[in-house]
Design a protein around this motif. Structure first.
Motif, short mmCIF file in Angstrom:
data_model
loop_
_atom_site.label_atom_id
_atom_site.label_comp_id
_atom_site.label_asym_id
_atom_site.label_seq_id
_atom_site.Cartn_x
_atom_site.Cartn_y
_atom_site.Cartn_z
N ALA A 152 0.61 -1.12 0.09
CA ALA A 152 0.18 0.03 -0.07
C ALA A 152 0.84 1.18 0.16
O ALA A 152 0.40 2.46 -0.46
N GLU A 153 2.16 1.05 0.44
CA GLU A 153 3.00 2.32 0.17
C GLU A 153 3.47 2.44 -0.87
O GLU A 153 3.64 3.77 -1.48
N LYS A 154 3.61 1.80 -1.57
CA LYS A 154 4.30 1.91 -3.11
C LYS A 154 2.82 2.31 -3.89
O LYS A 154 2.99 2.73 -5.13
N HIS A 155 1.70 1.59 -3.63
CA HIS A 155 0.53 1.61 -4.58
C HIS A 155 -0.44 2.55 -3.52
O HIS A 155 -1.20 1.71 -3.06
N LYS A 156 -0.93 3.57 -4.16
CA LYS A 156 -1.90 4.45 -3.29
C LYS A 156 -3.14 3.89 -3.21
O LYS A 156 -3.93 3.75 -2.18
N TRP A 157 -3.73 3.15 -4.45
CA TRP A 157 -4.91 2.39 -4.37
C TRP A 157 -5.24 1.34 -3.59
O TRP A 157 -6.09 0.99 -3.36
#
Length: 163
Positions: A53-58
């Motif tokens: 989730a830190e790498k991909h906002k969605w």
């Protein structure tokens, strides 16, 4: 009148799980595993956790973040469990133990999930459906099904405690 002390509650974000001959503890950024080896020494592995989730906002959106968190926890749990089991079976004479392969671990997980689904979901549903022949009240059937799940879980925990 007594004055009640106000207690400030704070969330530490620390959790963990038991592993073979040890424990894994983690917070949001790091985790550590401590395992007792056959020679009675303790080996510790410590690493950084990078959330998807830190790498991909969605992946931080509501509903999605729960599933992402569950998958990350399962992956980390299996990784640390595999590491700990390999350390726990190390031989004292320096012989390299047979490592648990990723394929072997995947097969074990699939079998365990199928067993859990069969035991805790399918079996109570089938038994409750058998009772539908004699009981017409859906609320009573749901109550019986829940009771069966509870009894199966308690018996399962009691049997596991005997190991």
């Amino acid at each position: 009148m007594k004055k009640e002390a106000k207690v400030k509650k704070c969330f530490s974000g620390i959790g963990g799980q038991a592993v073979m001959e040890g424990i894994m503890m983690r917070n949001r950024k790091r985790y550590a595993v401590a395992v007792r080896k056959p020679d009675q020494t303790i080996e510790v592995m410590e690493e950084t956790v990078t959330s998807f989730a830190e790498k991909h906002k969605w992946a931080g959106w509501p509903f999605i973040r729960g599933a992402v968190s569950l998958v990350e926890s399962l992956i980390l749990g299996m990784k640390t469990l595999s590491w700990s089991s390999n350390k726990a079976i190390e031989t004292e004479d320096g012989q390299e133990p047979e490592q648990i392969s990723k394929g072997g671990m995947a097969v074990t997980i699939v079998i365990a999930v199928l067993f859990a689904v069969g035991l805790f979901i399918v079996l109570p549903t089938v038994l409750a459906n058998i009772l539908r022949r004699w009981i017409a009240n859906e609320y009573l059937i749901a109550l019986i099904e829940g009771g069966l799940r509870l009894v199966i879980f308690i018996v399962y925990v009691l049997l596991i405690s005997l190991m």
